[in-house]
Scaffold this motif. Sequence first.
Motif, PDB file in Angstrom:
ATOM      1  N   ALA A  16       0.834  -1.205   0.000  1.00 37.68           N
ATOM      2  CA  ALA A  16       0.000   0.000   0.000  1.00 37.68           C
ATOM      3  C   ALA A  16       0.863   1.248   0.000  1.00 37.68           C
ATOM      4  N   LEU A  17       0.477   2.223  -0.796  1.00 41.39           N
ATOM      5  CA  LEU A  17       1.116   3.538  -0.820  1.00 41.39           C
ATOM      6  C   LEU A  17       0.131   4.567  -0.284  1.00 41.39           C
ATOM      7  N   VAL A  18       0.581   5.352   0.698  1.00 43.76           N
ATOM      8  CA  VAL A  18      -0.221   6.443   1.239  1.00 43.76           C
ATOM      9  C   VAL A  18       0.542   7.745   1.022  1.00 43.76           C
ATOM     10  N   THR A  19       0.048   8.604   0.137  1.00 41.74           N
ATOM     11  CA  THR A  19       0.691   9.902  -0.053  1.00 41.74           C
ATOM     12  C   THR A  19       0.244  10.844   1.060  1.00 41.74           C
ATOM     13  N   GLY A  20       1.127  11.764   1.439  1.00 39.50           N
ATOM     14  CA  GLY A  20       0.815  12.605   2.587  1.00 39.50           C
ATOM     15  C   GLY A  20       0.628  11.760   3.832  1.00 39.50           C
ATOM     16  N   GLY A  21       1.438  10.713   3.970  1.00 38.83           N
ATOM     17  CA  GLY A  21       1.217   9.717   5.016  1.00 38.83           C
ATOM     18  C   GLY A  21       1.984   9.925   6.296  1.00 38.83           C
ATOM     19  N   SER A  22       2.647  11.067   6.455  1.00 37.44           N
ATOM     20  CA  SER A  22       3.489  11.254   7.632  1.00 37.44           C
ATOM     21  C   SER A  22       2.781  11.943   8.790  1.00 37.44           C
ATOM     22  N   LYS A  23       1.540  12.386   8.590  1.00 33.74           N
ATOM     23  CA  LYS A  23       0.826  13.072   9.667  1.00 33.74           C
ATOM     24  C   LYS A  23      -0.677  13.060   9.398  1.00 33.74           C
ATOM     25  N   ASN A  39       1.967  -4.092   3.886  1.00 35.15           N
ATOM     26  CA  ASN A  39       3.263  -3.424   3.890  1.00 35.15           C
ATOM     27  C   ASN A  39       3.017  -2.012   3.357  1.00 35.15           C
ATOM     28  N   VAL A  40       3.279  -1.008   4.185  1.00 36.70           N
ATOM     29  CA  VAL A  40       2.866   0.358   3.880  1.00 36.70           C
ATOM     30  C   VAL A  40       4.068   1.222   3.522  1.00 36.70           C
ATOM     31  N   VAL A  41       3.946   1.925   2.403  1.00 29.96           N
ATOM     32  CA  VAL A  41       4.917   2.936   1.999  1.00 29.96           C
ATOM     33  C   VAL A  41       4.251   4.295   2.173  1.00 29.96           C
ATOM     34  N   ILE A  42       4.871   5.158   2.968  1.00 30.74           N
ATOM     35  CA  ILE A  42       4.334   6.505   3.126  1.00 30.74           C
ATOM     36  C   ILE A  42       5.195   7.470   2.322  1.00 30.74           C
ATOM     37  N   ALA A  43       4.558   8.449   1.706  1.00 32.25           N
ATOM     38  CA  ALA A  43       5.266   9.422   0.875  1.00 32.25           C
ATOM     39  C   ALA A  43       4.937  10.835   1.338  1.00 32.25           C
ATOM     40  N   SER A  44       5.929  11.703   1.281  1.00 34.44           N
ATOM     41  CA  SER A  44       5.768  13.094   1.662  1.00 34.44           C
ATOM     42  C   SER A  44       6.961  13.861   1.129  1.00 34.44           C
ATOM     43  N   ARG A  45       6.884  15.181   1.170  1.00 34.31           N
ATOM     44  CA  ARG A  45       8.031  16.001   0.781  1.00 34.31           C
ATOM     45  C   ARG A  45       9.015  16.184   1.934  1.00 34.31           C
TER      46      ARG A  45
END
Length: 257
Positions: A16-23, A39-45
């Motif tokens: 799973a990919l969650v964008t903006g996933g850090s908060k 298995n989660v991938v989090i994406a952010s700037r």
Amino acid sequence: MDISQFPSFRLDKKIALVTGGSKGIGLAMACALGLHGANVVIASRNVGDLKKVTEEMSRKGLSFSWIQADVTDKESVQLMIEQIIQQYGRLDILVNNAGMNIRKPLVEIEEEEWDQVLNTNLKGIFLVGQAVAKQMIKQGNGKIINISSIFGGVGMPFQTSYAASKGGINQLTKVWASELSPYNINVNAIAPAYIKTPMTGAWLQDEERYQEIVKNTMLNRIGEPEDVAGPVVFLASDAANYITGHILYVDGGWTAK
């Protein structure tokens, strides 16, 4: 009735990919997916936020990894998807969540502020959704969950650019559901009302505004990030295999009044 054939809410071995996933909502949804086996991938700037959250979740037994990415940049998005496929070989679930808001009256919004919100909330959803859809078509299956808002369908002052972007997400969701259904790809959206997050924190400090929002819900409270956890797991799971093109309101009854 053969109950052994009932679908599961488990997400074991799913990527799973969650964008903006850090908060905020993104982090809550990422945790929910991880707790159900993904298995989660989090994406952010923000690399600092990504590292901090990934380490914290790993200590709690969740399988998290992270990728720095800018959803408004096509090359960055493409590289993000390529890295995920290189590491895991597939991508089963996209939670298309990255977003922002600038709250101003119509007559005060600057053009660059409009562009900033629309680029992040709508163009970003499009770029990530397009890149992920190409991979899911190759696989022959997948779940795309776009994060919208009640303001995609409900009017409220000071939400011009945000509401426009979320209304666009609702329509993208329906169009993508139609286009991608032949490839066994489900596309749905979650549309929350106000949720207590870093993005809404300052806005909700105004007591009069807070009480007015509470009065708009049937449950008489502001939402918590955890309130979005169940809906995202449901839509990501096999239990939602016959649901596509749907906008799921998580709003305490706001839109039913």
